[in-house]
Each structure stands twice: as structure tokens, then as C-alpha cells.
Enzyme design. Structure first.
Site, PDB file in Angstrom:
ATOM      1  CB  THR A 170      21.888  28.401  12.519  1.00 32.34           C
ATOM      2  OG1 THR A 170      20.635  27.778  12.215  1.00 32.34           O
ATOM      3  CG2 THR A 170      23.013  27.469  12.092  1.00 32.34           C
ATOM      4  CB  CYS A 171      24.420  32.884  14.170  1.00 29.74           C
ATOM      5  SG  CYS A 171      24.359  33.036  12.372  1.00 29.74           S
TER       6      CYS A 171
END
Length: 152
Positions: A43-44
Site C-alpha cells: 500500500t505504501c
């Protein structure tokens, strides 16, 4: 947590190249300062690449972009190089700034509790005042949301 209308705290943090970036660098244009848990997680990485792919849009809106996590300068450098990031990642290894802003919190993951950065994005005006906070960041729609916020 810091509130809309308050000044963003003063800070001096290293970027991925070991250069010092301070709160003074945020002045003179709007800024998006996003806090994320960790480099090279799915996600990052998606979030960072979305900012990379839309940096021209932010430049057109006279808005700087900074990402901040507790990862080291070396990890930031590797992450930035691996994904050709075109904005600064700032190192908050002691979580001092994250804690001051209220984004360093107790988190639960897979039944375990630990302290960490909760994904949060701040929009600042040209004077370094917080004009918007996105607390429950939806990575897939964040860029569009930020565009609407900055355009007013």
C-alpha cells in the site's frame, strides 16, 4: 492530533539523500505532507507511486509533496531509487514529528498491538498552516481528493 488552522510544527529532518529539509522549506507554496507506515510495503508503494505519477499535477497547483515515515535514510534512498520517486521522503526515525502530530499511535495488525505511523495526509497553505487533514486515507482515491482540496 494537530487541528486545521494550526501551524505545522517546526522540524528539521533528513531526506533520502541525507540533505536537511525543514519546516521553512514548506513555506511559499502549498504542501502535501503524507505520513505512511513503511517503505516497500504494497500500500505504501502504491501511494508513493501515485504521488510520483501525479507530481506534475501538484507542480501545476504550486504544491510541494513530502512523504514521511520512520524508515532510515538508507531505506528511503533504496525505496526512492527503486520506484524513481521524484519528491523527498523524510526520515522520522525517532517518531518525534509523527508523535507531535498525533499520527504515531497504537495499531493492531493480525491480533498484535504495536506503535507505528497511522497513514495520514496534511495539506498546508503557503504559510505552513494546516488547511486540511485526511485521517482515514483511501490510497486509491487520495490524489483526486487532494486535487479537489487544493483547487478549492
Amino acid at each position: 492530533m494537530i487541528q486545521i488552522g494550526e501551524k505545522f510544527p517546526e522540524f528539521e529532518l533528513k531526506n533520502q539523500n541525507g540533505e536537511i529539509v525543514s519546516s521553512n522549506d514548506l513555506k511559499g507554496s502549498k504542501s502535501v505532507v503524507y505520513f505512511y507506515p513503511r517503505d516497500n510495503t504494497p500500500t505504501c508503494t502504491t501511494e508513493a507511486c501515485d504521488f510520483r505519477d501525479n507530481l506534475e499535477l501538484f507542480n501545476d497547483l504550486n504544491t510541494k509533496v513530502y512523504g514521511i515515515s520512520g524508515d532510515s535514510e538508507k531505506k528511503h534512498s533504496n525505496f526512492s531509487n527503486k520506484h524513481n520517486l521524484n519528491f523527498d521522503l523524510l526520515v522520522d526515525e525517532d517518531y518525534k514529528l509523527s508523535d507531535e502530530l498525533g499520527v504515531y499511535q497504537l495499531k493492531k495488525s493480525f491480533g498484535k498491538e504495536s506503535m507505528g505511523i497511522v497513514r495520514t495526509t496534511f495539506v498546508l497553505d503557503e504559510e505552513g498552516t494546516v488547511i486540511h487533514i485526511i485521517e482515514k486515507v483511501k490510497v486509491k482515491t487520495q490524489i483526486e481528493e487532494l486535487k479537489n482540496i487544493i483547487k478549492g
